[in-house]
Design a protein around this motif. Sequence first.
Motif, PDB file in Angstrom:
ATOM      1  N   ARG A  87      -1.273  -9.754 -62.443  1.00  0.00           N
ATOM      2  CA  ARG A  87      -0.240 -10.654 -61.349  1.00  0.00           C
ATOM      3  C   ARG A  87       0.461  -9.683 -60.372  1.00  0.00           C
ATOM      4  O   ARG A  87       0.220  -9.919 -58.994  1.00  0.00           O
ATOM      5  CB  ARG A  87       0.110 -12.231 -61.236  1.00  0.00           C
ATOM      6  N   LEU A 105      -2.024  -7.754 -57.345  1.00  0.00           N
ATOM      7  CA  LEU A 105      -2.922  -9.129 -56.540  1.00  0.00           C
ATOM      8  C   LEU A 105      -1.608  -8.783 -55.981  1.00  0.00           C
ATOM      9  O   LEU A 105      -1.682  -9.464 -54.153  1.00  0.00           O
ATOM     10  CB  LEU A 105      -3.242 -10.446 -57.174  1.00  0.00           C
ATOM     11  N   ALA A 106      -0.002  -9.186 -56.719  1.00  0.00           N
ATOM     12  CA  ALA A 106       0.758  -8.860 -55.482  1.00  0.00           C
ATOM     13  C   ALA A 106       0.607  -8.359 -54.470  1.00  0.00           C
ATOM     14  O   ALA A 106       1.821  -8.482 -53.709  1.00  0.00           O
ATOM     15  CB  ALA A 106       2.728  -8.868 -55.892  1.00  0.00           C
ATOM     16  N   ALA A 149      -0.682 -14.414 -55.446  1.00  0.00           N
ATOM     17  CA  ALA A 149      -1.581 -13.483 -56.745  1.00  0.00           C
ATOM     18  C   ALA A 149      -2.100 -14.267 -57.606  1.00  0.00           C
ATOM     19  O   ALA A 149      -2.943 -14.391 -57.893  1.00  0.00           O
ATOM     20  CB  ALA A 149      -0.480 -13.022 -56.897  1.00  0.00           C
TER      21      ALA A 149
END
Length: 212
Positions: free
Chosen positions: A92, A95-96, A147
């Motif tokens: 996460r 993907l942030a 995310a």
Amino acid sequence: MKQITCYIDFVSPYAWLAFEQAPRVLEGLSYQLRYKPVLLGALLKQHANPGPAGIPPKREWTYRHVTWLGHAQGCGLQMPARHPFSPLPLLRLALACSDDGHVNRFTADAIFRHVWLGGQDANDPARLSALQELLGEQIRPDSQEQAKALLRANTDEAQARGVFGVPMFEVDGKLFWGLDGLPMMRAYLDGDGWFADGEWDRAASCASGLDG
């Protein structure tokens, strides 16, 4: 220029090794390599695969093997304090830093090094905080829910494309799995006649001895 997608999960030591090795294997080619984080556990569950960590003797061999490979490749690899661990915080966080489900090489490199160099706890709160600070301005404001959505979408896409593990490289609709799949992908990109002669499809058409 060839477009190559690499599906990764930071919990996989082979993903780190392939991440480090791929630029050398692909040297001299015109390509764009994009990294797409996915949840390995979901891919394994789909096929009722416990993964190497779920088979004690294989677990021991895998940890010895990848540590030696890190030494042999010169990139280093030390097992983290615990493995397997939940990769969700790292996936996460990666993907942030993304708006389309892909992460750049700097982001992937920082997270892989966080996990696989130093032998520490990958999910230690203080270390995660330091990693977040390192990624700094790449992290998009209010990106937490996005995310999560990107990770779900990436994993669903991978499952639909037949991705069963990581690292998995996709080029021209063909999937090449693992560190040891890199030379095969290089041969394909170099125009090896084996692929043009139809062996790719013939090899996979062998009848299963597990049926009936």
